[in-house]
Design a protein around this motif. Structure first.
Motif, mmCIF file in Angstrom:
data_model
loop_
_atom_site.group_PDB
_atom_site.id
_atom_site.type_symbol
_atom_site.label_atom_id
_atom_site.label_comp_id
_atom_site.label_asym_id
_atom_site.label_seq_id
_atom_site.Cartn_x
_atom_site.Cartn_y
_atom_site.Cartn_z
ATOM 1 N N ARG A 47 0.841 -1.272 0.060
ATOM 2 C CA ARG A 47 0.106 0.100 -0.015
ATOM 3 C C ARG A 47 0.749 1.231 -0.118
ATOM 4 O O ARG A 47 1.901 1.306 0.739
ATOM 5 N N ASN A 48 0.364 2.122 -0.742
ATOM 6 C CA ASN A 48 1.313 3.499 -0.826
ATOM 7 C C ASN A 48 0.612 4.744 0.159
ATOM 8 O O ASN A 48 -0.219 5.112 -0.194
ATOM 9 N N GLN A 50 -1.309 6.202 2.566
ATOM 10 C CA GLN A 50 -2.982 6.325 2.805
ATOM 11 C C GLN A 50 -3.713 6.106 1.446
ATOM 12 O O GLN A 50 -4.831 5.946 1.333
ATOM 13 N N LYS A 51 -2.849 6.105 0.195
ATOM 14 C CA LYS A 51 -3.586 6.213 -1.008
ATOM 15 C C LYS A 51 -4.210 4.810 -1.142
ATOM 16 O O LYS A 51 -3.613 3.577 -0.704
ATOM 17 N N GLU A 52 -5.163 4.604 -1.980
ATOM 18 C CA GLU A 52 -5.951 3.617 -2.238
ATOM 19 C C GLU A 52 -5.020 2.934 -3.588
ATOM 20 O O GLU A 52 -5.864 2.626 -4.778
ATOM 21 N N GLU A 53 -4.003 2.640 -3.585
ATOM 22 C CA GLU A 53 -3.018 1.884 -4.468
ATOM 23 C C GLU A 53 -2.032 1.205 -4.136
ATOM 24 O O GLU A 53 -1.460 1.497 -2.833
ATOM 25 N N VAL A 68 2.094 0.568 -10.306
ATOM 26 C CA VAL A 68 1.096 0.971 -9.450
ATOM 27 C C VAL A 68 -0.080 0.387 -9.789
ATOM 28 O O VAL A 68 -0.383 0.230 -11.107
ATOM 29 N N PRO A 70 -4.210 0.228 -8.699
ATOM 30 C CA PRO A 70 -5.361 0.883 -8.019
ATOM 31 C C PRO A 70 -6.213 -0.097 -7.306
ATOM 32 O O PRO A 70 -6.146 -1.207 -7.881
#
Length: 151
Positions: A47-48, A50-53, A68, A70
Protein backbone atom coordinates in the motif's frame (compact mmCIF):
# COMPACT_ATOMS: atom_id res chain seq x y z
CA UNK A 1 6.97 -31.64 0.45
CA UNK A 2 9.06 -28.76 -0.90
CA UNK A 3 7.21 -26.23 1.28
CA UNK A 4 8.41 -27.84 4.51
CA UNK A 5 12.03 -27.69 3.35
CA UNK A 6 11.64 -24.02 2.37
CA UNK A 7 10.15 -22.84 5.68
CA UNK A 8 13.46 -22.83 7.62
CA UNK A 9 15.14 -21.04 4.69
CA UNK A 10 12.41 -18.37 4.77
CA UNK A 11 12.97 -17.97 8.52
CA UNK A 12 16.74 -17.65 8.01
CA UNK A 13 16.25 -14.94 5.38
CA UNK A 14 13.81 -13.02 7.58
CA UNK A 15 16.07 -13.20 10.64
CA UNK A 16 19.13 -11.85 8.79
CA UNK A 17 19.11 -8.32 10.20
CA UNK A 18 22.34 -7.41 8.38
CA UNK A 19 20.26 -7.03 5.21
CA UNK A 20 17.62 -4.39 4.54
CA UNK A 21 13.95 -5.34 4.42
CA UNK A 22 13.95 -5.00 0.61
CA UNK A 23 17.03 -7.22 0.32
CA UNK A 24 15.30 -9.86 2.45
CA UNK A 25 12.10 -9.60 0.40
CA UNK A 26 14.10 -10.03 -2.81
CA UNK A 27 15.84 -13.06 -1.30
CA UNK A 28 12.42 -14.59 -0.53
CA UNK A 29 11.36 -13.97 -4.15
CA UNK A 30 14.52 -15.63 -5.42
CA UNK A 31 14.13 -18.59 -3.06
CA UNK A 32 10.55 -19.27 -4.14
CA UNK A 33 11.06 -18.70 -7.86
CA UNK A 34 14.16 -20.92 -7.90
CA UNK A 35 12.77 -23.80 -5.86
CA UNK A 36 9.14 -24.08 -6.96
CA UNK A 37 8.95 -25.02 -10.65
CA UNK A 38 5.59 -23.42 -11.33
CA UNK A 39 6.38 -20.07 -9.61
CA UNK A 40 7.45 -18.03 -12.65
CA UNK A 41 7.07 -14.49 -11.28
CA UNK A 42 7.26 -13.74 -7.56
CA UNK A 43 6.88 -10.26 -6.16
CA UNK A 44 5.47 -7.96 -3.55
CA UNK A 45 3.07 -5.04 -3.72
CA UNK A 46 2.59 -2.64 -0.81
CA UNK A 47 0.00 0.00 0.00
CA UNK A 48 1.21 3.47 -0.95
CA UNK A 49 0.78 5.32 2.36
CA UNK A 50 -2.88 6.20 2.77
CA UNK A 51 -3.57 6.16 -0.97
CA UNK A 52 -5.83 3.44 -2.31
CA UNK A 53 -3.14 2.02 -4.55
CA UNK A 54 -0.39 -0.58 -4.45
CA UNK A 55 3.25 0.02 -5.35
CA UNK A 56 5.48 -2.70 -6.74
CA UNK A 57 8.17 -3.85 -4.35
CA UNK A 58 10.96 -6.38 -4.81
CA UNK A 59 10.27 -9.10 -7.38
CA UNK A 60 11.91 -11.66 -9.65
CA UNK A 61 10.72 -12.60 -13.11
CA UNK A 62 9.88 -10.77 -16.29
CA UNK A 63 9.82 -6.97 -15.97
CA UNK A 64 6.33 -5.54 -15.47
CA UNK A 65 4.73 -2.23 -16.39
CA UNK A 66 2.35 -2.64 -13.45
CA UNK A 67 4.27 -0.64 -10.87
CA UNK A 68 1.14 1.05 -9.48
CA UNK A 69 -2.17 -0.82 -9.13
CA UNK A 70 -5.33 0.95 -7.95
CA UNK A 71 -7.36 -0.82 -5.27
CA UNK A 72 -10.01 -2.97 -6.94
CA UNK A 73 -8.08 -3.34 -10.22
CA UNK A 74 -6.76 -6.75 -11.19
CA UNK A 75 -6.23 -9.62 -8.78
CA UNK A 76 -3.83 -7.66 -6.55
CA UNK A 77 -6.17 -4.68 -6.36
CA UNK A 78 -9.07 -6.96 -5.42
CA UNK A 79 -7.04 -8.57 -2.60
CA UNK A 80 -6.25 -5.07 -1.29
CA UNK A 81 -10.00 -4.61 -0.76
CA UNK A 82 -11.12 -8.14 0.17
CA UNK A 83 -8.30 -8.99 2.62
CA UNK A 84 -8.62 -12.57 1.34
CA UNK A 85 -6.35 -14.92 -0.57
CA UNK A 86 -7.19 -15.03 -4.27
CA UNK A 87 -6.31 -18.11 -6.31
CA UNK A 88 -6.87 -17.83 -10.06
CA UNK A 89 -6.56 -21.22 -11.79
CA UNK A 90 -7.08 -19.68 -15.24
CA UNK A 91 -6.37 -15.97 -15.71
CA UNK A 92 -8.17 -15.94 -19.09
CA UNK A 93 -11.44 -16.63 -17.24
CA UNK A 94 -11.08 -13.49 -15.07
CA UNK A 95 -12.80 -10.30 -16.21
CA UNK A 96 -10.83 -8.05 -13.86
CA UNK A 97 -7.36 -9.38 -14.68
CA UNK A 98 -4.35 -7.24 -15.56
CA UNK A 99 -2.25 -9.20 -18.05
CA UNK A 100 1.47 -8.96 -17.34
CA UNK A 101 2.56 -11.51 -19.92
CA UNK A 102 0.82 -13.74 -22.42
CA UNK A 103 2.67 -16.71 -20.89
CA UNK A 104 0.91 -16.34 -17.51
CA UNK A 105 -1.82 -18.94 -17.03
CA UNK A 106 -2.55 -18.73 -13.27
CA UNK A 107 -2.00 -16.41 -10.32
CA UNK A 108 -2.13 -16.53 -6.54
CA UNK A 109 -2.14 -13.48 -4.26
CA UNK A 110 -1.94 -13.63 -0.45
CA UNK A 111 -2.25 -10.51 1.72
CA UNK A 112 0.29 -9.43 4.35
CA UNK A 113 -1.16 -8.14 7.61
CA UNK A 114 0.60 -5.96 10.18
CA UNK A 115 -1.41 -5.31 13.36
CA UNK A 116 -4.52 -6.57 11.58
CA UNK A 117 -4.11 -4.17 8.64
CA UNK A 118 -3.61 -5.37 5.06
CA UNK A 119 -0.41 -3.52 4.12
CA UNK A 120 0.59 -5.50 1.05
CA UNK A 121 0.72 -8.88 -0.59
CA UNK A 122 2.80 -11.53 -2.24
CA UNK A 123 1.86 -12.07 -5.88
CA UNK A 124 2.85 -15.17 -7.83
CA UNK A 125 2.26 -15.81 -11.52
CA UNK A 126 2.55 -19.23 -13.08
CA UNK A 127 2.97 -20.26 -16.71
CA UNK A 128 1.34 -23.58 -15.73
CA UNK A 129 -2.47 -23.84 -15.85
CA UNK A 130 -4.14 -24.41 -12.44
CA UNK A 131 -0.99 -25.30 -10.43
CA UNK A 132 -1.89 -23.81 -7.04
CA UNK A 133 -3.25 -25.97 -4.22
CA UNK A 134 -4.29 -25.38 -0.64
CA UNK A 135 -0.69 -26.28 0.29
CA UNK A 136 0.50 -23.24 -1.70
CA UNK A 137 -1.96 -21.04 0.17
CA UNK A 138 -0.89 -22.31 3.60
CA UNK A 139 2.80 -21.96 2.72
CA UNK A 140 2.35 -18.42 1.38
CA UNK A 141 0.36 -17.47 4.48
CA UNK A 142 3.35 -18.68 6.51
CA UNK A 143 5.70 -16.58 4.34
CA UNK A 144 3.49 -13.48 4.72
CA UNK A 145 3.24 -13.96 8.48
CA UNK A 146 7.05 -14.14 8.74
CA UNK A 147 7.44 -11.07 6.52
CA UNK A 148 4.99 -9.13 8.69
CA UNK A 149 7.47 -9.47 11.57
CA UNK A 150 10.01 -7.22 9.79
CA UNK A 151 7.64 -4.59 8.37
Amino acid sequence: MIFETLKPQVENIISNSTKTVDERLLSICQLLETNIDYYNWVGFYFRNGQKEELLLGPYVGEPTDHTVIPFGKGICGQVALSNQNFVVPDVSAQDNYIACSFTVKAEIVVPIFVNGENIGQIDIDSNTPDPFTEADERFLEFVCQKISEIL
